[in-house]
Design a protein around this motif. Structure first.
Motif, mmCIF file in Angstrom:
data_model
loop_
_atom_site.group_PDB
_atom_site.id
_atom_site.type_symbol
_atom_site.label_atom_id
_atom_site.label_comp_id
_atom_site.label_asym_id
_atom_site.label_seq_id
_atom_site.Cartn_x
_atom_site.Cartn_y
_atom_site.Cartn_z
ATOM 1 N N GLU A 122 0.870 -1.167 0.000
ATOM 2 C CA GLU A 122 0.000 0.000 0.000
ATOM 3 C C GLU A 122 0.909 1.218 0.000
ATOM 4 O OE1 GLU A 122 -2.574 -0.261 3.358
ATOM 5 O OE2 GLU A 122 -3.657 -2.016 2.607
ATOM 6 N N TYR A 123 0.326 2.382 0.233
ATOM 7 C CA TYR A 123 1.108 3.616 0.264
ATOM 8 C C TYR A 123 0.839 4.381 1.551
ATOM 9 C CZ TYR A 123 1.325 2.654 -4.739
ATOM 10 O OH TYR A 123 1.500 2.047 -5.952
ATOM 11 N N LEU A 124 1.779 5.222 1.879
ATOM 12 C CA LEU A 124 1.648 6.139 3.002
ATOM 13 C C LEU A 124 2.065 7.511 2.489
ATOM 14 C CD1 LEU A 124 0.950 6.041 6.040
ATOM 15 C CD2 LEU A 124 3.385 5.696 6.490
ATOM 16 N N LEU A 125 1.098 8.415 2.376
ATOM 17 C CA LEU A 125 1.371 9.773 1.906
ATOM 18 C C LEU A 125 1.631 10.676 3.108
ATOM 19 C CD1 LEU A 125 -1.304 10.165 -0.910
ATOM 20 C CD2 LEU A 125 1.087 9.524 -1.125
ATOM 21 N N VAL A 126 2.709 11.446 3.031
ATOM 22 C CA VAL A 126 3.150 12.254 4.165
ATOM 23 C C VAL A 126 3.235 13.724 3.750
ATOM 24 C CG1 VAL A 126 4.848 12.492 6.012
ATOM 25 C CG2 VAL A 126 4.586 10.279 4.818
ATOM 26 N N TYR A 127 2.551 14.578 4.503
ATOM 27 C CA TYR A 127 2.565 16.013 4.246
ATOM 28 C C TYR A 127 2.813 16.756 5.549
ATOM 29 C CZ TYR A 127 0.768 15.653 -0.524
ATOM 30 O OH TYR A 127 0.628 15.377 -1.864
ATOM 31 N N THR A 263 12.074 5.011 1.702
ATOM 32 C CA THR A 263 10.681 5.185 1.303
ATOM 33 C C THR A 263 10.022 3.857 0.937
ATOM 34 O OG1 THR A 263 11.432 5.731 -0.939
ATOM 35 C CG2 THR A 263 10.915 7.576 0.552
ATOM 36 N N ILE A 264 10.655 2.749 1.274
ATOM 37 C CA ILE A 264 10.030 1.434 1.217
ATOM 38 C C ILE A 264 10.137 0.831 2.608
ATOM 39 C CG2 ILE A 264 10.088 -0.889 0.232
ATOM 40 C CD1 ILE A 264 11.250 0.262 -2.311
ATOM 41 N N TRP A 265 8.991 0.541 3.216
ATOM 42 C CA TRP A 265 8.958 -0.039 4.558
ATOM 43 C C TRP A 265 8.540 -1.498 4.439
ATOM 44 C CZ3 TRP A 265 6.251 4.159 8.094
ATOM 45 C CH2 TRP A 265 7.020 5.336 8.051
#
Length: 386
Positions: A122-127, A263-265
């Motif tokens: 999946e993805y995790l978007l960080v702002y 950026t890959i967990w």
């Protein structure tokens, strides 16, 4: 009495958000419905991307309002809405405040159902609320391993050698003239100084091809930390030469060693959906099909101060509150977490239904209460929201 670690609010998350003060939280993590129609408890099949985006927009706008200027938001999402969410977050938080799009390997085996590829991520978007003021530290002490520091000093401390010269050719005598100077070192004893001494040879920074370079440290810093430097003979393309290296310690004075987060967990680092199901089963039973592992949220927590005020307004099974309690127990932190969940009915015949839970909020509440009993930190509930 100190504020409890976990507080739970049952009700519509938009209404709860509107009741929170501006700038009152430091970190938001949410795992919103993914618009797949497959989650057991949420009726999350929205009619097209536009409807899903319309549902998310006011909640993200309110999330930005309650986020401190130094804060950050992490949002989990899958391929169905990743592109639309990225655009929506750009709109609400600003493109300049984008920090990362992380790939999270929650299913190492890959999903074997259906056609196409076996999706394993999946993805995790960080702002950031404001990237210029954000205190997020994109590093972790857990990634530092002993083998990264293969050398051992006489006092038993582990270290590695790093070139004192700057290896980036953008930094050279023209761009950084104050860092191009001679120092003196004795390759037999390893001693390094900024002034001549008996047995020392003059050393100027050069690249491997012999072109002039610059040091990474200034003269005053070298004078302050001479024991952290060592002089050695090295073999270069033009033959043997003498160079200077920094002793980079595994346990530096003044704080724990940290390593930048990739950026890959990987699941082996932060857990998987399978381990998340197991840890939830242990505390309240097998009542949620796709919870997030606490290891994922604990890694997120590590990027922020240990007294962060955390908010999860799509609390689901309560993973975020659980992770906050575990993190506090591990490092003595004073993090607090507000979890918000709507009383969405569970699916008839589901494990949750058979276990006696009427709503997803009931699961959240049960987990956080069990966490307070088993891990500590306390639990509070202000009552249902309108």
């Amino acid at each position: 009495m100190s504020e409890p670690c976990n507080t739970f609010a049952e009700g519509d998350n938009l209404a709860v958000l509107e009741g929170l003060s501006a700038g009152s939280v430091d970190l938001i993590y949410i795992d919103p419905p993914y618009n797949t129609g497959s989650a057991f408890a949420y009726r999350d099949r929205f009619e097209g991307h536009a409807a899903w985006t319309a549902m998310m927009r006011p909640r993200l706008v309110e999330g930005r309002r309650v986020l401190a200027e130094t804060g950050a938001i992490f949002v989990s999402i899958d391929d169905n809405e990743a592109a639309h969410l990225r655009l929506l977050l750009d709109e609400v938080f600003g493109e300049d405040n984008f920090l990362a799009q992380i790939v999270v390997n929650l299913n190492p085996k890959g999903r074997q159902l259906g056609n196409g590829f076996a999706t394993s991520h999946e993805y995790l978007l960080v702002y950031a609320r404001d990237a210029r003021r954000c205190v997020l530290d994109a590093s972790s002490p857990d990634l530092v391993i002993e083998s990264d520091f293969p050398l051992v000093a006489d006092d038993g401390r582990r270290y590695r050698r790093l070139p004192l010269r700057n290896t980036n050719k953008k930094f050279n005598p023209l761009t950084a003239p104050t860092l191009h100077f001679a120092i003196w070192g004795d390759p037999d004893t390893g001693e390094v100084r900024t002034t001549p001494f008996d047995g020392a040879v003059e050393i100027k920074p050069v690249f491997g091809d012999g072109a002039p370079a610059v040091w990474r440290w200034s003269r005053p810093r070298i004078d302050q930390r001479p024991d952290d430097l060592v002089c050695r003979r090295v073999r270069g393309t033009a033959g043997d030469r003498v160079d200077v290296f920094q002793r980079d310690w595994r346990h530096p004075v003044g704080g724990a060693r940290r390593k930048k987060l990739r950026t890959i967990w990987l699941a082996e680092e932060i857990g998987s959906t399978d381990t998340a199901v197991a840890e939830l089963k242990e505390i309240v039973g097998h009542v949620f099909e796709s919870p997030k592992p606490t290891g994922l949220v604990r890694r997120i927590l590590e990027t922020m101060p240990a007294d962060a005020r955390v908010l999860d307004f799509f609390a689901g099974s309560g993973t975020t509150g659980h992770a906050v309690a575990l993190a506090n127990a591990a490092d003595g932190g004073r993090r607090t977490c507000l979890s918000v969940n709507h009383p969405e009915p569970v699916r008839p015949g589901s494990n949750a239904d058979l276990a006696g839970y009427r709503t997803v909020a009931d699961i959240t509440r049960a987990r956080l209460q069990a966490v307070a009993e088993k891990v500590g930190g306390g639990y509070a509930e202000p009552g249902p929201s309108s």
